[in-house]
Motif scaffolding. Sequence first.
Motif, PDB file in Angstrom:
ATOM      1  N   LEU A 129       0.829  -1.199   0.000  1.00 31.32           N
ATOM      2  CA  LEU A 129       0.000   0.000   0.000  1.00 31.32           C
ATOM      3  C   LEU A 129       0.866   1.252   0.000  1.00 31.32           C
ATOM      4  CD1 LEU A 129      -2.797   1.348   0.248  1.00 31.32           C
ATOM      5  CD2 LEU A 129      -2.582   1.116   2.733  1.00 31.32           C
ATOM      6  N   LEU A 130       1.901   1.252   0.812  1.00 33.29           N
ATOM      7  CA  LEU A 130       2.800   2.407   0.881  1.00 33.29           C
ATOM      8  C   LEU A 130       3.495   2.643  -0.447  1.00 33.29           C
ATOM      9  CD1 LEU A 130       4.222   4.610   2.537  1.00 33.29           C
ATOM     10  CD2 LEU A 130       5.926   2.895   3.201  1.00 33.29           C
ATOM     11  N   LEU A 131       4.012   1.586  -1.061  1.00 33.56           N
ATOM     12  CA  LEU A 131       4.707   1.734  -2.331  1.00 33.56           C
ATOM     13  C   LEU A 131       3.767   2.229  -3.430  1.00 33.56           C
ATOM     14  CD1 LEU A 131       6.940  -1.499  -2.319  1.00 33.56           C
ATOM     15  CD2 LEU A 131       7.688   0.867  -1.980  1.00 33.56           C
ATOM     16  N   HIS A 132       2.550   1.695  -3.440  1.00 33.70           N
ATOM     17  CA  HIS A 132       1.604   2.066  -4.490  1.00 33.70           C
ATOM     18  C   HIS A 132       1.102   3.489  -4.331  1.00 33.70           C
ATOM     19  CE1 HIS A 132      -2.196   2.073  -6.816  1.00 33.70           C
ATOM     20  NE2 HIS A 132      -1.540   1.249  -7.613  1.00 33.70           N
ATOM     21  N   GLU A 133       0.945   3.948  -3.091  1.00 28.28           N
ATOM     22  CA  GLU A 133       0.364   5.260  -2.832  1.00 28.28           C
ATOM     23  C   GLU A 133       1.406   6.318  -2.519  1.00 28.28           C
ATOM     24  OE1 GLU A 133      -2.925   5.813  -3.264  1.00 28.28           O
ATOM     25  OE2 GLU A 133      -2.896   3.737  -3.961  1.00 28.28           O
ATOM     26  N   LEU A 134       2.673   6.023  -2.732  1.00 31.18           N
ATOM     27  CA  LEU A 134       3.736   6.955  -2.370  1.00 31.18           C
ATOM     28  C   LEU A 134       3.535   8.308  -3.047  1.00 31.18           C
ATOM     29  CD1 LEU A 134       6.196   6.804  -0.540  1.00 31.18           C
ATOM     30  CD2 LEU A 134       7.592   6.265  -2.544  1.00 31.18           C
ATOM     31  N   LYS A 135       3.152   8.272  -4.305  1.00 30.26           N
ATOM     32  CA  LYS A 135       2.994   9.528  -5.052  1.00 30.26           C
ATOM     33  C   LYS A 135       1.786  10.330  -4.582  1.00 30.26           C
ATOM     34  CE  LYS A 135       0.364   7.247  -8.757  1.00 30.26           C
ATOM     35  NZ  LYS A 135       0.365   5.934  -8.077  1.00 30.26           N
ATOM     36  N   ASN A 136       0.853   9.681  -3.883  1.00 34.75           N
ATOM     37  CA  ASN A 136      -0.364  10.345  -3.435  1.00 34.75           C
ATOM     38  C   ASN A 136      -0.303  10.815  -1.987  1.00 34.75           C
ATOM     39  OD1 ASN A 136      -1.782  10.010  -5.894  1.00 34.75           O
ATOM     40  ND2 ASN A 136      -2.255   7.894  -5.342  1.00 34.75           N
ATOM     41  N   LEU A 137       0.807  10.561  -1.295  1.00 37.17           N
ATOM     42  CA  LEU A 137       0.890  10.909   0.124  1.00 37.17           C
ATOM     43  C   LEU A 137       0.651  12.393   0.388  1.00 37.17           C
ATOM     44  CD1 LEU A 137       3.827   8.688   1.482  1.00 37.17           C
ATOM     45  CD2 LEU A 137       1.371   8.389   1.795  1.00 37.17           C
ATOM     46  N   PRO A 138       1.141  13.313  -0.442  1.00 37.32           N
ATOM     47  CA  PRO A 138       0.888  14.736  -0.144  1.00 37.32           C
ATOM     48  C   PRO A 138      -0.594  15.104  -0.142  1.00 37.32           C
ATOM     49  CG  PRO A 138       2.710  14.523  -1.691  1.00 37.32           C
ATOM     50  CD  PRO A 138       2.089  13.157  -1.558  1.00 37.32           C
ATOM     51  N   THR A 139      -1.400  14.407  -0.922  1.00 36.33           N
ATOM     52  CA  THR A 139      -2.832  14.730  -0.989  1.00 36.33           C
ATOM     53  C   THR A 139      -3.673  13.883  -0.042  1.00 36.33           C
ATOM     54  OG1 THR A 139      -3.219  13.140  -2.784  1.00 36.33           O
ATOM     55  CG2 THR A 139      -2.567  15.383  -3.409  1.00 36.33           C
ATOM     56  N   LEU A 140      -3.018  13.023   0.748  1.00 33.90           N
ATOM     57  CA  LEU A 140      -3.762  12.096   1.604  1.00 33.90           C
ATOM     58  C   LEU A 140      -4.644  12.803   2.634  1.00 33.90           C
ATOM     59  CD1 LEU A 140      -4.363   9.198   2.462  1.00 33.90           C
ATOM     60  CD2 LEU A 140      -2.341   9.269   3.922  1.00 33.90           C
ATOM     61  N   PRO A 141      -4.152  13.802   3.381  1.00 31.34           N
ATOM     62  CA  PRO A 141      -5.040  14.444   4.378  1.00 31.34           C
ATOM     63  C   PRO A 141      -6.310  15.025   3.760  1.00 31.34           C
ATOM     64  CG  PRO A 141      -2.742  15.036   4.767  1.00 31.34           C
ATOM     65  CD  PRO A 141      -2.779  14.331   3.447  1.00 31.34           C
ATOM     66  N   ALA A 142      -6.148  15.737   2.621  1.00 28.16           N
ATOM     67  CA  ALA A 142      -7.323  16.329   1.983  1.00 28.16           C
ATOM     68  C   ALA A 142      -8.274  15.250   1.476  1.00 28.16           C
ATOM     69  CB  ALA A 142      -6.889  17.244   0.838  1.00 28.16           C
ATOM     70  N   ALA A 143      -7.707  14.160   0.946  1.00 29.14           N
ATOM     71  CA  ALA A 143      -8.540  13.078   0.433  1.00 29.14           C
ATOM     72  C   ALA A 143      -9.331  12.420   1.553  1.00 29.14           C
ATOM     73  CB  ALA A 143      -7.662  12.047  -0.274  1.00 29.14           C
ATOM     74  N   MET A 144      -8.684  12.206   2.693  1.00 31.63           N
ATOM     75  CA  MET A 144      -9.384  11.593   3.828  1.00 31.63           C
ATOM     76  C   MET A 144     -10.494  12.501   4.333  1.00 31.63           C
ATOM     77  SD  MET A 144      -6.339   9.733   6.001  1.00 31.63           S
ATOM     78  CE  MET A 144      -7.536   9.114   7.179  1.00 31.63           C
ATOM     79  N   ALA A 145     -10.203  13.808   4.404  1.00 33.18           N
ATOM     80  CA  ALA A 145     -11.231  14.744   4.866  1.00 33.18           C
ATOM     81  C   ALA A 145     -12.430  14.726   3.923  1.00 33.18           C
ATOM     82  CB  ALA A 145     -10.634  16.146   4.966  1.00 33.18           C
ATOM     83  N   GLY A 146     -12.155  14.712   2.614  1.00 32.40           N
ATOM     84  CA  GLY A 146     -13.249  14.657   1.652  1.00 32.40           C
ATOM     85  C   GLY A 146     -14.023  13.363   1.728  1.00 32.40           C
ATOM     86  N   TYR A 147     -13.311  12.268   1.967  1.00 31.31           N
ATOM     87  CA  TYR A 147     -13.962  10.960   2.062  1.00 31.31           C
ATOM     88  C   TYR A 147     -14.944  10.925   3.227  1.00 31.31           C
ATOM     89  CZ  TYR A 147     -14.468   5.920   2.866  1.00 31.31           C
ATOM     90  OH  TYR A 147     -14.969   4.667   3.077  1.00 31.31           O
ATOM     91  N   PHE A 148     -14.540  11.458   4.370  1.00 27.63           N
ATOM     92  CA  PHE A 148     -15.410  11.414   5.532  1.00 27.63           C
ATOM     93  C   PHE A 148     -16.537  12.445   5.432  1.00 27.63           C
ATOM     94  CE2 PHE A 148     -11.718   9.234   7.514  1.00 27.63           C
ATOM     95  CZ  PHE A 148     -12.385   8.086   7.902  1.00 27.63           C
ATOM     96  N   ARG A 149     -16.334  13.526   4.661  1.00 29.76           N
ATOM     97  CA  ARG A 149     -17.432  14.471   4.448  1.00 29.76           C
ATOM     98  C   ARG A 149     -18.555  13.824   3.639  1.00 29.76           C
ATOM     99  NH1 ARG A 149     -13.409  18.506   3.724  1.00 29.76           N
ATOM    100  NH2 ARG A 149     -13.493  18.180   1.456  1.00 29.76           N
ATOM    101  N   ARG A 150     -18.173  12.912   2.741  1.00 30.91           N
ATOM    102  CA  ARG A 150     -19.159  12.226   1.908  1.00 30.91           C
ATOM    103  C   ARG A 150     -19.665  10.931   2.555  1.00 30.91           C
ATOM    104  NH1 ARG A 150     -14.963  13.246  -1.698  1.00 30.91           N
ATOM    105  NH2 ARG A 150     -14.436  11.019  -1.742  1.00 30.91           N
ATOM    106  N   ALA A 151     -19.171  10.622   3.751  1.00 28.47           N
ATOM    107  CA  ALA A 151     -19.450   9.324   4.359  1.00 28.47           C
ATOM    108  C   ALA A 151     -20.921   9.182   4.738  1.00 28.47           C
ATOM    109  CB  ALA A 151     -18.577   9.133   5.594  1.00 28.47           C
ATOM    110  N   ASP A 152     -21.430   7.959   4.576  1.00 26.99           N
ATOM    111  CA  ASP A 152     -22.777   7.646   5.025  1.00 26.99           C
ATOM    112  C   ASP A 152     -22.705   6.794   6.287  1.00 26.99           C
ATOM    113  OD1 ASP A 152     -21.878   5.219   4.093  1.00 26.99           O
ATOM    114  OD2 ASP A 152     -23.199   5.168   2.345  1.00 26.99           O
ATOM    115  N   GLY A 153     -23.846   6.263   6.705  1.00 27.94           N
ATOM    116  CA  GLY A 153     -23.880   5.483   7.942  1.00 27.94           C
ATOM    117  C   GLY A 153     -23.026   4.241   7.881  1.00 27.94           C
ATOM    118  N   ARG A 154     -22.982   3.582   6.719  1.00 28.07           N
ATOM    119  CA  ARG A 154     -22.179   2.372   6.585  1.00 28.07           C
ATOM    120  C   ARG A 154     -20.692   2.675   6.755  1.00 28.07           C
ATOM    121  NH1 ARG A 154     -22.190  -0.794   0.936  1.00 28.07           N
ATOM    122  NH2 ARG A 154     -21.059   1.103   0.381  1.00 28.07           N
ATOM    123  N   THR A 155     -20.271   3.821   6.231  1.00 34.00           N
ATOM    124  CA  THR A 155     -18.866   4.202   6.363  1.00 34.00           C
ATOM    125  C   THR A 155     -18.499   4.431   7.824  1.00 34.00           C
ATOM    126  OG1 THR A 155     -18.904   5.225   4.173  1.00 34.00           O
ATOM    127  CG2 THR A 155     -17.130   5.881   5.662  1.00 34.00           C
TER     128      THR A 155
END
Length: 508
Positions: free
Chosen positions: A228-254
């Motif tokens: 996972l780390l090797l595959h997502e290495l290039k995306n690490l700088p955008t990870l905090p924003a992506a996580m915040a966006g993911y949880f903003r869109r989260a539903d009850g199952r999430t």
Amino acid sequence: MSPELAPNRMGRIFGKTATPLPHTTEQGGISATLLTWGTRLLLAYFGLRLVFFACTVSPFAPPDEVTHAGVCTVFSRLFLLPDNSPATYEFGLVTNIPWLYYWIMGKLLHLNFFGISDLLFLRLLNIPLAFGTIRYLLRLLGLVTDDRLTRLLLVVVMTNTAMFSLLSASVSYDNLTNLLAAMAIYYLFAFFKERSGDRLAASILCQLAGCLTKITFLPLVLMLALLLLLHELKNLPTLPAAMAGYFRRADGRTWLSLLIIIMGLGLNLQLYGGNYLRHGSLNPSMHEILSPEIAMQYRLEARGLIFNRYREGKINYMEALGLAGEIKHPGDKSDTFYLLMNYENLKRNPELWLRPLPYARVWFQTVVATIFGIKAHLPLYKEERYLYPLYLLLGGATLGFALRWRPRESGWLPLYLAGSALLYAGYLLVQVNYDNYLNYGVPGVTLQGRYLFPVIGPVYVLFCCYLLRLFRSDRIRVALALTTAILFISYDFPWFLAHATPAWYSQS
């Protein structure tokens, strides 16, 4: 660039808008109808064989089944977790161990209203776990190829692997471990392809559950985290924003998934963190928690204690033999005698010790022999000459991978599959098996092919895919698939029926 065409940066990590990896669509001249009926027949044949094993095989034949069934019974008596007590010593530790399989099976035992023995009921409960494993391996294959012939071949090899077949109809935490491993790998690789945060959450949940099922899941989690780390290495700088966006869109199952993940982390910390803080080890031995005298009541612990006392010079050879004679289980008694006599011989002839490379060769041969043969309390091994066709097929698949894998055509998933399997196998070889060999002096101690079943999915997906990609002609591919299928089918149930002695069917 218009807003409609602008790339979604957060989607690169958790969105579903990212471009999927290339997907091959060879069909190999096999119709969808033939695939459907072939798969149904193979699965029906597999299920009937498992029921046969469950109903007829002696409880003293499968690996440690009496112990696993006994621990399940202990867990059935309480809603939560039991404590070590004189009533449980013969089964080893029932606390300080991964407990999820035993807890589930213990609770399901209360549903045995059918007038059959608890052992048979537990065996039948394990069969759906094997079918679940196959289902997720087929889904994993679907991430790599849509080729129907490859899909059918995967069903053949998975349902006709001798050790997997016997294990699937036995009471063993390996069955839940194999299912959770297949699910964890599939969901992680589906995340790589689909960029869905739900897939990543599902993989993490399966990994946490796997760690609560068997301790050997821990290195698999480490390997998957590295991928996972090797595959997502290039995306690490955008990870905090992506996580915040993911949880903003989260539903009850999430949010429910997040809650379960937090609970899983807590339970793993309670188990492994508690073991380390109290006993200085993630997986303490029975004699480190209880007294050595109590530990001697458990057959596997007794074997190790007697041998290690002898090796460390705390008791002499004759005293060790005398203690070994007190072990009640005949198989473990004979194993202890063999360990002692073999080590005494090594002391007199130190040149017999295997160096790492010769040991690796023995390791590979033993792994193949105990996957396509049966290593249990009543083993059914195949002679070396019967393994040559399997070596040839494995070599062909390896050559096919070397010649046919192209990242631009197949994506990076095949390489990730190979990497996860190799890393896990390498860990077992170096850190577990060779280390135990240096302690006991016997190459086969703790060396069983079934310990590689958590990564058998990646191995079999690559095997089927690249064995058939070795040739371009549909006729040759079909002939090769048919030959492979005949070999695997004949090496499983027909082989068992031809070589199983009456002791395999003894219920006493």
